[in-house]
Motif scaffolding. Structure first.
Motif, PDB file in Angstrom:
ATOM      1  N   ARG A 114      35.405  43.330  60.602  1.00 12.94           N
ATOM      2  CA  ARG A 114      34.018  43.463  61.082  1.00 12.94           C
ATOM      3  C   ARG A 114      33.213  42.190  60.867  1.00 12.94           C
ATOM      4  O   ARG A 114      32.006  42.157  61.110  1.00 12.94           O
ATOM      5  CB  ARG A 114      33.346  44.632  60.347  1.00 12.94           C
ATOM      6  N   GLY A 115      33.871  41.141  60.371  1.00 14.36           N
ATOM      7  CA  GLY A 115      33.170  39.907  60.060  1.00 14.36           C
ATOM      8  C   GLY A 115      33.015  39.753  58.550  1.00 14.36           C
ATOM      9  O   GLY A 115      33.591  40.514  57.768  1.00 14.36           O
ATOM     10  N   PRO A 116      32.215  38.773  58.090  1.00 15.17           N
ATOM     11  CA  PRO A 116      32.038  38.593  56.650  1.00 15.17           C
ATOM     12  C   PRO A 116      31.268  39.757  56.030  1.00 15.17           C
ATOM     13  O   PRO A 116      30.273  40.222  56.595  1.00 15.17           O
ATOM     14  CB  PRO A 116      31.236  37.284  56.553  1.00 15.17           C
ATOM     15  N   GLU A 117      31.748  40.235  54.886  1.00  8.99           N
ATOM     16  CA  GLU A 117      31.099  41.352  54.194  1.00  8.99           C
ATOM     17  C   GLU A 117      31.101  41.105  52.688  1.00  8.99           C
ATOM     18  O   GLU A 117      32.019  40.489  52.144  1.00  8.99           O
ATOM     19  CB  GLU A 117      31.823  42.681  54.478  1.00  8.99           C
ATOM     20  N   HIS A 118      30.071  41.610  52.010  1.00 16.08           N
ATOM     21  CA  HIS A 118      30.054  41.591  50.552  1.00 16.08           C
ATOM     22  C   HIS A 118      31.012  42.665  50.042  1.00 16.08           C
ATOM     23  O   HIS A 118      30.927  43.828  50.460  1.00 16.08           O
ATOM     24  CB  HIS A 118      28.651  41.894  50.019  1.00 16.08           C
ATOM     25  N   VAL A 119      31.910  42.268  49.164  1.00 21.13           N
ATOM     26  CA  VAL A 119      32.900  43.200  48.631  1.00 21.13           C
ATOM     27  C   VAL A 119      32.903  43.112  47.105  1.00 21.13           C
ATOM     28  O   VAL A 119      32.993  42.016  46.537  1.00 21.13           O
ATOM     29  CB  VAL A 119      34.316  42.893  49.171  1.00 21.13           C
ATOM     30  N   ASP A 120      32.768  44.264  46.473  1.00 21.78           N
ATOM     31  CA  ASP A 120      32.832  44.348  45.010  1.00 21.78           C
ATOM     32  C   ASP A 120      34.297  44.479  44.611  1.00 21.78           C
ATOM     33  O   ASP A 120      34.963  45.450  44.970  1.00 21.78           O
ATOM     34  CB  ASP A 120      32.034  45.568  44.547  1.00 21.78           C
ATOM     35  N   VAL A 121      34.812  43.481  43.901  1.00 18.88           N
ATOM     36  CA  VAL A 121      36.240  43.413  43.565  1.00 18.88           C
ATOM     37  C   VAL A 121      36.435  43.676  42.077  1.00 18.88           C
ATOM     38  O   VAL A 121      35.806  43.028  41.237  1.00 18.88           O
ATOM     39  CB  VAL A 121      36.830  42.030  43.921  1.00 18.88           C
ATOM     40  N   GLU A 122      37.295  44.631  41.761  1.00 16.66           N
ATOM     41  CA  GLU A 122      37.674  44.884  40.371  1.00 16.66           C
ATOM     42  C   GLU A 122      39.180  44.687  40.248  1.00 16.66           C
ATOM     43  O   GLU A 122      39.955  45.300  40.993  1.00 16.66           O
ATOM     44  CB  GLU A 122      37.299  46.290  39.926  1.00 16.66           C
ATOM     45  N   LEU A 123      39.595  43.844  39.324  1.00 18.49           N
ATOM     46  CA  LEU A 123      41.012  43.523  39.173  1.00 18.49           C
ATOM     47  C   LEU A 123      41.454  43.817  37.740  1.00 18.49           C
ATOM     48  O   LEU A 123      40.803  43.395  36.781  1.00 18.49           O
ATOM     49  CB  LEU A 123      41.251  42.052  39.519  1.00 18.49           C
ATOM     50  N   ARG A 124      42.566  44.558  37.617  1.00 21.51           N
ATOM     51  CA  ARG A 124      43.090  44.938  36.303  1.00 21.51           C
ATOM     52  C   ARG A 124      44.537  44.471  36.158  1.00 21.51           C
ATOM     53  O   ARG A 124      45.342  44.670  37.078  1.00 21.51           O
ATOM     54  CB  ARG A 124      43.036  46.458  36.104  1.00 21.51           C
ATOM     55  N   PRO A 125      44.875  43.862  35.032  1.00 19.38           N
ATOM     56  CA  PRO A 125      46.254  43.429  34.817  1.00 19.38           C
ATOM     57  C   PRO A 125      47.157  44.598  34.442  1.00 19.38           C
ATOM     58  O   PRO A 125      46.718  45.568  33.821  1.00 19.38           O
ATOM     59  CB  PRO A 125      46.129  42.435  33.656  1.00 19.38           C
ATOM     60  N   ILE A 126      48.425  44.490  34.816  1.00 16.73           N
ATOM     61  CA  ILE A 126      49.454  45.471  34.461  1.00 16.73           C
ATOM     62  C   ILE A 126      50.450  44.774  33.540  1.00 16.73           C
ATOM     63  O   ILE A 126      50.966  43.699  33.865  1.00 16.73           O
ATOM     64  CB  ILE A 126      50.184  46.003  35.711  1.00 16.73           C
ATOM     65  N   PHE A 127      50.736  45.400  32.396  1.00 16.64           N
ATOM     66  CA  PHE A 127      51.603  44.785  31.383  1.00 16.64           C
ATOM     67  C   PHE A 127      52.954  45.479  31.345  1.00 16.64           C
ATOM     68  O   PHE A 127      53.060  46.681  31.583  1.00 16.64           O
ATOM     69  CB  PHE A 127      50.951  44.883  29.996  1.00 16.64           C
ATOM     70  N   ASP A 128      54.000  44.705  30.999  1.00 13.84           N
ATOM     71  CA  ASP A 128      55.310  45.314  30.790  1.00 13.84           C
ATOM     72  C   ASP A 128      55.478  45.670  29.317  1.00 13.84           C
ATOM     73  O   ASP A 128      54.524  45.559  28.524  1.00 13.84           O
ATOM     74  CB  ASP A 128      56.428  44.383  31.281  1.00 13.84           C
ATOM     75  N   ALA A 129      56.690  46.093  28.938  1.00 16.07           N
ATOM     76  CA  ALA A 129      56.937  46.526  27.562  1.00 16.07           C
ATOM     77  C   ALA A 129      56.761  45.396  26.554  1.00 16.07           C
ATOM     78  O   ALA A 129      56.531  45.639  25.364  1.00 16.07           O
ATOM     79  CB  ALA A 129      58.336  47.117  27.446  1.00 16.07           C
ATOM     80  N   LYS A 130      56.820  44.146  27.025  1.00 16.43           N
ATOM     81  CA  LYS A 130      56.656  42.995  26.144  1.00 16.43           C
ATOM     82  C   LYS A 130      55.228  42.445  26.165  1.00 16.43           C
ATOM     83  O   LYS A 130      54.973  41.338  25.686  1.00 16.43           O
ATOM     84  CB  LYS A 130      57.633  41.893  26.549  1.00 16.43           C
ATOM     85  N   SER A 131      54.316  43.241  26.737  1.00 20.99           N
ATOM     86  CA  SER A 131      52.903  42.852  26.838  1.00 20.99           C
ATOM     87  C   SER A 131      52.689  41.612  27.695  1.00 20.99           C
ATOM     88  O   SER A 131      51.732  40.873  27.500  1.00 20.99           O
ATOM     89  CB  SER A 131      52.289  42.633  25.440  1.00 20.99           C
ATOM     90  N   GLU A 132      53.606  41.395  28.634  1.00 19.77           N
ATOM     91  CA  GLU A 132      53.440  40.308  29.586  1.00 19.77           C
ATOM     92  C   GLU A 132      52.818  40.869  30.876  1.00 19.77           C
ATOM     93  O   GLU A 132      53.153  41.975  31.307  1.00 19.77           O
ATOM     94  CB  GLU A 132      54.793  39.669  29.910  1.00 19.77           C
TER      95      GLU A 132
END
Length: 467
Positions: A114-132
């Motif tokens: 639809r063209g340029p839009e304001h977007v609220d972005v939330e990003l969360r990390p995913i960890f493995d068993a070694k906390s990586e």
């Protein structure tokens, strides 16, 4: 593997699974199945910005027919950049999330169907068993209360200072915290207050504006709380006050710095207890409203001068938001001007069709300091549109003061090349960039533009920034 709060698990759809899931994270397939039934647009990213999967909600809202986003870099899709956001002058949520090993949230302007839009972005990390960190989940929500392109209604803008205010508004809207909008006169406080109301859970209830500067001290209490029949001469019937009118919705106290000192204590009691009495009544009424206040006055200085109560100030300023002046968002001038002209053309008293603005007139508008902010810009364009007989606003239709004080800036570039960077020719820009020795952020600051604008111009001119 740890992950953010997600909807109940459903069977994985094989067609949605990415072909390049990290070998160290076999459980990411389960995460994809969760997101598939999440109503909010979501994608899964690897630590190298590559999109591994996108749920149906994302494809519906941000997908382009015939163009698969899976396998592409997130910054290529959302910004059309060829480098990560932080290298283009933007805040990169992935970089921040990796640094703090926790969620990060930011408001960006994304390219969408639809063209340029304001977007609220939330990003969360995913960890493995070694906390990586093996992947990230990114959830996106389009901001409906502001437009990044010309619009005949509502808030418009895309400058960093404007986006900062919109981001703060988005964060506080779902809560019941009192909000204090601060900024110069003419910066659009009522529009911001209405956008906050529309983004809240009270959007379907009344939005009531109280112009505190337009009510005399003798009428303030009766206007705010209402009155009973016979409460004073002329009170021939009971009248509902503005507080009662706002029941269940939002009460916007515009220019709260003008509230008479004698009334501030009653206003404080209303906010603290949630109760009030109509003038001439002994019956206590319950109030239910979300409070938003606004002022252009320096309330803290007024407190020191004993012109404003400190206890009232602390009650209304739980979440202050600074609204930028036009001079803090000069890159938005073309967008604001186009939107104002659209609104004028759609109004009954406006021109028959939307006028356009010549390039040299637009440069004059961008060079002006706009002490009256958007209100002044609107007045200038309304006058100019009436004088533009051929439908094009030119410099001669602009006010004399604006032309004479800015013409020199538009025509002249100082020896350093930094007098009016927006007017720099490509040749002058290339020369300055080639001679500059320092960081890109320092060059952007000297040119008076954002890193993002500098990056785009470097890219457009095929200038190797590393060189």
């Amino acid at each position: 593997m740890t992950s953010p709060d997600l909807p109940p698990k459903h069977p994985t759809s094989p067609s949605r699974l990415p072909s390049a899931l990290p070998a160290s994270a076999p459980d990411l397939g389960a995460l994809v199945s969760y997101l598939e039934y999440d109503p909010q647009p979501s994608i899964v990213l690897d630590p190298h910005y590559q999109i591994l999967a996108a749920n149906r909600a994302y494809q519906r809202q941000f997908g382009v027919e015939g163009q698969a986003h899976v396998g592409r870099k997130c910054y290529q899709v959302s910004h059309h950049y060829d480098v990560p956001c932080d290298q283009a002058g933007e805040h990169c949520p992935m970089r921040r999330a990796a640094e703090v090993r926790s969620a990060d949230r930011v408001l960006h302007i994304h390219h969408t169907p639809r063209g340029p839009e304001h977007v609220d972005v939330e990003l969360r990390p995913i960890f493995d068993a070694k906390s990586e960190i093996v992947a990230y989940v990114e959830r996106l929500a389009t901001v409906r209360g502001a437009s990044a392109k010309p619009s005949a209604e509502g808030l418009v803008g895309r400058a960093p200072a404007f986006n900062k205010a919109i981001s703060a508004l988005q964060r506080v809207a779902p809560s019941m915290l009192p909000v204090l909008l601060l900024g110069e006169s003419g910066t659009g406080k009522e529009l911001f207050a209405h956008a906050l109301h529309e983004a809240s859970e009270r959007a379907q209830r009344p939005f009531v504006v109280v112009d505190c500067s337009g009510i005399t001290e003798t009428l303030f209490e009766s206007e705010l709380f209402g009155f009973e029949k016979g409460a004073f001469t002329g009170a021939t019937s009971r009248k509902q006050g503005l507080v009662e009118t706002a029941q269940g919705g939002t009460l916007f106290l515009d220019e709260i710095g003008d509230v008479p000192l004698s009334m501030q204590v009653k206003l404080l009691r209303l906010i603290e207890t949630g109760t009030f009495r109509r003038v001439g009544s002994t019956e206590t009424q319950r109030a239910d409203f979300r409070l938003v206040a606004a002022t252009h006055k320096p309330l803290e200085q007024m407190i020191a001068a004993q012109q404003f109560r400190s206890d009232l100030y602390f009650r209304i300023s739980a979440f202050p938001i600074h609204l930028p002046a036009v001079r803090e968002r000069l890159d938005d001038i073309p967008l604001l001007a186009d939107s104002i002209l659209q609104r004028m053309a759609s109004a009954k008293h406006g021109p028959l069709r939307k006028p356009s603005i010549s390039a040299d007139a637009l440069e004059l508008l961008r060079a002006w300091h706009w002490p009256g902010n958007i209100r002044e810009l609107r007045n200038v364009l309304e006058r100019a549109s009436l004088l533009a007989d051929n439908g094009v606003i030119r410099p001669e239709q602009l006010p004399d003061a604006l032309r004479t004080k800015t013409a020199a800036l538009v025509e002249d570039v100082s020896a350093s090349g930094y007098a009016l960077p927006r007017k720099l020719t490509d040749e002058a820009f290339v020369k300055i960039a080639a001679q500059f020795r320092g960081k890109r952020s320092e060059l952007a600051a000297q040119l008076g533009m954002s890193e993002r604008t500098l990056y785009r111009r470097l890219k457009a001119l095929s200038i190797d920034e590393d060189a």
